[in-house]
Design a protein around this motif. Structure first.
Motif, PDB file in Angstrom:
ATOM      1  N   ASN A  61       0.604  -1.352   0.108  1.00  0.00           N
ATOM      2  CA  ASN A  61      -0.192  -0.247   0.457  1.00  0.00           C
ATOM      3  C   ASN A  61       1.216   1.134   0.219  1.00  0.00           C
ATOM      4  OD1 ASN A  61      -2.616  -0.926  -0.037  1.00  0.00           O
ATOM      5  ND2 ASN A  61      -2.126  -0.823   2.505  1.00  0.00           N
ATOM      6  N   ILE A  62       2.156   1.787   0.823  1.00  0.00           N
ATOM      7  CA  ILE A  62       3.009   2.360   0.207  1.00  0.00           C
ATOM      8  C   ILE A  62       3.210   2.554  -0.856  1.00  0.00           C
ATOM      9  CG2 ILE A  62       5.262   3.085   0.793  1.00  0.00           C
ATOM     10  CD1 ILE A  62       4.789   1.595   3.816  1.00  0.00           C
ATOM     11  N   GLY A  63       3.674   1.475  -1.644  1.00  0.00           N
ATOM     12  CA  GLY A  63       4.141   1.599  -3.339  1.00  0.00           C
ATOM     13  C   GLY A  63       2.466   2.471  -3.876  1.00  0.00           C
ATOM     14  N   ARG A  64       1.758   1.492  -3.234  1.00  0.00           N
ATOM     15  CA  ARG A  64       0.486   2.214  -4.378  1.00  0.00           C
ATOM     16  C   ARG A  64       0.182   3.748  -3.870  1.00  0.00           C
ATOM     17  NH1 ARG A  64      -4.590  -0.370  -2.344  1.00  0.00           N
ATOM     18  NH2 ARG A  64      -5.232   0.960  -4.114  1.00  0.00           N
ATOM     19  N   ALA A  65       0.584   3.932  -2.599  1.00  0.00           N
ATOM     20  CA  ALA A  65       0.195   5.858  -2.431  1.00  0.00           C
ATOM     21  C   ALA A  65       1.553   5.939  -3.434  1.00  0.00           C
ATOM     22  CB  ALA A  65       0.389   5.816  -0.573  1.00  0.00           C
ATOM     23  N   MET A  66       2.436   5.725  -3.150  1.00  0.00           N
ATOM     24  CA  MET A  66       3.040   6.672  -3.542  1.00  0.00           C
ATOM     25  C   MET A  66       3.192   6.295  -5.598  1.00  0.00           C
ATOM     26  SD  MET A  66       7.056   5.508  -2.330  1.00  0.00           S
ATOM     27  CE  MET A  66       8.024   6.711  -2.839  1.00  0.00           C
ATOM     28  N   ASP A  67       2.689   5.603  -6.130  1.00  0.00           N
ATOM     29  CA  ASP A  67       1.980   5.319  -7.117  1.00  0.00           C
ATOM     30  C   ASP A  67       1.448   6.635  -7.588  1.00  0.00           C
ATOM     31  OD1 ASP A  67       4.447   3.642  -7.733  1.00  0.00           O
ATOM     32  OD2 ASP A  67       2.720   1.801  -8.043  1.00  0.00           O
ATOM     33  N   ALA A  68       0.267   6.527  -6.759  1.00  0.00           N
ATOM     34  CA  ALA A  68      -1.099   7.397  -7.012  1.00  0.00           C
ATOM     35  C   ALA A  68      -0.257   9.145  -7.445  1.00  0.00           C
ATOM     36  CB  ALA A  68      -1.786   6.973  -5.920  1.00  0.00           C
ATOM     37  N   ALA A  69       0.582   8.787  -6.286  1.00  0.00           N
ATOM     38  CA  ALA A  69       0.662  10.581  -5.684  1.00  0.00           C
ATOM     39  C   ALA A  69       1.900  11.072  -6.594  1.00  0.00           C
ATOM     40  CB  ALA A  69       1.933  10.628  -4.965  1.00  0.00           C
ATOM     41  N   LYS A  70       2.594  10.125  -7.490  1.00  0.00           N
ATOM     42  CA  LYS A  70       3.398  10.595  -8.505  1.00  0.00           C
ATOM     43  C   LYS A  70       2.315  11.003  -9.589  1.00  0.00           C
ATOM     44  CE  LYS A  70       7.372   8.556  -7.485  1.00  0.00           C
ATOM     45  NZ  LYS A  70       8.491   7.483  -6.947  1.00  0.00           N
ATOM     46  N   TRP A  74      -7.516   6.790   0.472  1.00  0.00           N
ATOM     47  CA  TRP A  74      -6.717   8.278  -0.367  1.00  0.00           C
ATOM     48  C   TRP A  74      -6.908   8.602  -1.610  1.00  0.00           C
ATOM     49  CZ3 TRP A  74      -2.363   9.497  -1.874  1.00  0.00           C
ATOM     50  CH2 TRP A  74      -1.289   9.793  -1.622  1.00  0.00           C
ATOM     51  N   ILE A  75      -6.636   7.669  -2.472  1.00  0.00           N
ATOM     52  CA  ILE A  75      -6.481   7.771  -4.225  1.00  0.00           C
ATOM     53  C   ILE A  75      -8.252   8.019  -4.640  1.00  0.00           C
ATOM     54  CG2 ILE A  75      -6.514   6.508  -6.118  1.00  0.00           C
ATOM     55  CD1 ILE A  75      -4.487   4.604  -4.899  1.00  0.00           C
ATOM     56  N   GLU A  76      -9.198   7.829  -3.783  1.00  0.00           N
ATOM     57  CA  GLU A  76     -10.404   8.217  -4.107  1.00  0.00           C
ATOM     58  C   GLU A  76     -10.313   9.674  -4.449  1.00  0.00           C
ATOM     59  OE1 GLU A  76     -14.674   8.977  -4.156  1.00  0.00           O
ATOM     60  OE2 GLU A  76     -13.336   8.818  -2.011  1.00  0.00           O
ATOM     61  N   VAL A  77     -10.158  10.020  -3.016  1.00  0.00           N
ATOM     62  CA  VAL A  77      -9.998  11.358  -2.452  1.00  0.00           C
ATOM     63  C   VAL A  77      -9.607  12.318  -3.551  1.00  0.00           C
ATOM     64  CG1 VAL A  77      -8.921  13.726  -0.725  1.00  0.00           C
ATOM     65  CG2 VAL A  77     -10.617  11.678   0.288  1.00  0.00           C
ATOM     66  N   LEU A  78      -7.889  11.930  -4.083  1.00  0.00           N
ATOM     67  CA  LEU A  78      -7.572  12.475  -4.904  1.00  0.00           C
ATOM     68  C   LEU A  78      -8.165  12.576  -5.815  1.00  0.00           C
ATOM     69  CD1 LEU A  78      -3.441  10.656  -4.643  1.00  0.00           C
ATOM     70  CD2 LEU A  78      -4.938  12.747  -3.037  1.00  0.00           C
ATOM     71  N   GLU A  79      -9.056  11.206  -6.140  1.00  0.00           N
ATOM     72  CA  GLU A  79      -9.066  11.280  -8.023  1.00  0.00           C
ATOM     73  C   GLU A  79     -10.574  12.285  -7.858  1.00  0.00           C
ATOM     74  OE1 GLU A  79      -9.864   7.552  -8.645  1.00  0.00           O
ATOM     75  OE2 GLU A  79      -8.169   7.365  -9.568  1.00  0.00           O
ATOM     76  N   THR A  80     -11.554  12.419  -7.043  1.00  0.00           N
ATOM     77  CA  THR A  80     -13.035  13.274  -6.788  1.00  0.00           C
ATOM     78  C   THR A  80     -12.167  14.626  -5.899  1.00  0.00           C
ATOM     79  OG1 THR A  80     -13.037  12.182  -4.435  1.00  0.00           O
ATOM     80  CG2 THR A  80     -14.216  11.117  -6.764  1.00  0.00           C
ATOM     81  N   GLY A  81     -11.097  15.045  -5.355  1.00  0.00           N
ATOM     82  CA  GLY A  81     -11.188  16.593  -4.709  1.00  0.00           C
ATOM     83  C   GLY A  81     -12.024  16.639  -3.687  1.00  0.00           C
TER      84      GLY A  81
END
Length: 206
Positions: A34-43, A180-187
């Motif tokens: 999940n750390i890797g997923r979060a880093m990938d999503a952030a980038k 969190w990824i959904e938060v990034l995608e939707t704002g």
């Protein structure tokens, strides 16, 4: 538009993965993924990634300078980062230049992943709130281990669960990596809570 959020990847080092301080809960294979997923999503979404590394004296039992256990885990090292800070105290705010970098780059929200939930993550979150930042804590991209000392005994699961509840009550928006990824995608703004409301629910009033 400049991103006002930064992903803070705290102390994801080899000593936590089968080394001298093994994470117990959640299982480290899952939290590392999940750390890797979060880093990938952030980038992907332009959120700056900050790698933090705890380095102790060469004769220390954990994170000793120059030892494999102190090195950043391959999950982080293989992905790289936008900024790097080194520290030897729990809070990331003890790292020289960290707060200045946040303010210079207009960062108002920090998202915490890494280890340990109850130590470096917790102290960073509390200090961030005291300094006026918003905090997000990804509970499945962090972890704890068991303790036993003169004050008592607690499992890694107990420590991680209680810290997560305490953080959500006042200091952070606690969520999963997927949320969190959904938060990034939707704002959308992640759910936050209060001591008062958490206490009422705890007493069965709400």
């Amino acid at each position: 538009m400049k991103n006002e959020r930064a992903l803070i990847v705290i102390d994801v080092q080899n000593d936590y993965d089968g080394g001298n301080l093994p994470i117990a809960h959640p299982p480290i294979a899952g939290s590392l993924a999940n750390i890797g997923r979060a880093m990938d999503a952030a980038k992907k979404r332009g959120v700056p990634v900050v790698a933090v590394q705890n380095i102790n004296a060469p004769d220390a039992p954990i994170f000793a300078e120059g030892t494999p256990g102190a090195e950043l885990h391959p999950v982080v090292a293989s992905r790289g980062w936008d900024h790097y800070f080194r520290k030897n105290m729990p809070s990331t705010f003890s790292a020289p230049g960290f707060e200045a970098w946040l303010r210079e780059n207009g960062i108002t929200t920090i998202t915490i992943v890494g280890y340990m939930s109850h130590n470096c993550d917790l102290s960073t979150a509390i200090e961030a709130v005291h300094r006026g930042f918003k905090v997000e804590f990804l509970s499945d991209a962090t972890g704890s281990l068991p303790y036993a000392n003169r004050a008592g005994r607690a499992s890694g699961e107990e420590i991680h669960r209680v810290v997560s509840v305490v953080l959500q009550s006042r200091f952070a928006a606690v969520m999963t990596t997927e949320e969190w990824i959904e938060v990034l995608e939707t704002g959308r703004e992640p759910e936050r809570d209060s001591i008062y409301a958490s206490s009422r629910r705890g007493r069965g009033i709400e």
